[in-house]
Design an enzyme around this catalytic site. Sequence first.
Site, PDB file in Angstrom:
ATOM      1  N   HIS A 146       0.805  -1.165  -0.115  1.00 11.96           N
ATOM      2  CA  HIS A 146      -0.074  -0.025   0.044  1.00 11.96           C
ATOM      3  C   HIS A 146       0.850   1.240   0.093  1.00 11.96           C
ATOM      4  O   HIS A 146       0.339   2.172  -0.676  1.00 11.96           O
ATOM      5  CB  HIS A 146      -1.051   0.072   1.162  1.00 11.96           C
ATOM      6  CG  HIS A 146      -2.193  -0.877   1.101  1.00 11.96           C
ATOM      7  ND1 HIS A 146      -2.189  -2.312   1.090  1.00 11.96           N
ATOM      8  CD2 HIS A 146      -3.399  -0.619   0.540  1.00 11.96           C
ATOM      9  CE1 HIS A 146      -3.287  -2.765   0.966  1.00 11.96           C
ATOM     10  NE2 HIS A 146      -4.024  -1.702   0.620  1.00 11.96           N
ATOM     11  N   GLY A 147       2.035   1.170   0.406  1.00 12.44           N
ATOM     12  CA  GLY A 147       2.702   2.479   0.284  1.00 12.44           C
ATOM     13  C   GLY A 147       4.094   2.270   0.941  1.00 12.44           C
ATOM     14  O   GLY A 147       4.399   1.580   1.810  1.00 12.44           O
TER      15      GLY A 147
END
Length: 464
Positions: A323-324
């Site tokens: 996700h990041g």
Amino acid sequence: MLFNSFEFILFFAVVYLLYRLSNHRLQNFMLLAASYLFYGAWDWRFLGLLLFTTAVDYACGLLIDQARDDRQRKLILAVSICVNLGVLVFFKYFDFFSQSLNQLALSAGIRLDMLTLKIILPIGISFYTFQSMSYTIDVYRRQLKAEKNFFDFALYVSFFPQLVAGPIERAVNLLPQIKAERTVSSSQIDEGMWLIYWGFFKKVFVADNLALIVNEVFAKTGIFPGGEALVGVYAFAFQIYGDFAGYSDIARGLAKLMGIELMVNFKFPYFVTNPRDFWRNWHISLSTWLRDYLYIPLGGSRGSRLITYRNIFITMLLGGLWHGAAWHFVIWGAYCGLLLMAYRALEYKPVSRVLSFAAVVFMFHLTCLGWLIFRAGCMTQAFNMLRNILLHFSWSPDAGYYFLKMCFVIVPLLALLVIERVKNDHLAILKWPALPKWALLLLIFYLITMFGEFGGKEFIYFQF
């Protein structure tokens, strides 16, 4: 081009007109050109990266099919995986790991001066690399034959409705639809228009209105009333749902108008009693991807309980990192893994409706705690927000205002979701009698036009 922009509406109108006037082969060429135009509108410099990923996996698929033995097949698959993950790691994680190593060394009194490149993250790279990589893995597993037509394969990787934020499609589902001649039925048009309409409602009315609350609350620092922090967390839970589920609905609706069926990416994630069911209802294309291509190859639940817990934790940890490139995403992934492990250990199942409702409420709050970690810019901010909720809780005028505005936005959303959940049908509204159905459509139109946020806010998952 954002789905919620005039430019995209004009773009799709032209594409759709040409699509309906073309034969099958021309449709595919036109959709491929439109997909590259759509992606190039974000940043034309990354078109080469999309083409590179496509070409590598196209070639690897053919070579795997032609390989003489399993050793060659594994070697070619390894090339595909290394290229895809190498591209992803370089563009998404190089600076993150470099900065983290610098900070770790500084804490030990060592100055490394590691190189940071300030690399621009190509939009949608996490989605299309996973989609392309799953193709070569499926070819290796002999779940499908390698695609010989490069242009059809390129369209599979770059199909514009789901290119930049999913769903992450499988070749076994999407490629046969690309290759076959398509007819658009009247039911697909009805369903597609409803999904687009419903998706715009979730994005423009729900998500973007809640974003105003969320951004204000999460911009605060230090000690402030815990009621404001709590409402901010609740608002983000529905903002991220409205934003991401709204994108997925619009993507599915656009595809249906072209006779193509994309997988359902969201069901009813906030109506579940345990984290396992949450991940069966939230971002389904990613959770099933992680299950099929990471969790099961690690061993799944085939070994001891300890090995199963290890596999769950590794899968969710890497899911968080997907996700990041930030530590709070890693910690969020670890938190989700621990929740799955805890519920699996307890093997808790509600035995009555009252307990089931309580379990849903409890699970929603556990999810919100995860969303607090997810949304916070860093763990310091997450701890500050949690401290204010637990130790400095009070109900300020701002908290009351935020709460009323949030309720105005989410009550219509929840009412419609409950209707869909009771029928277990995302298209339940279309089966209503004409009078109540059109009354609801007019109400949604009124809410969008009178109270929607039309600032053209990007979808949250574009950053991933």
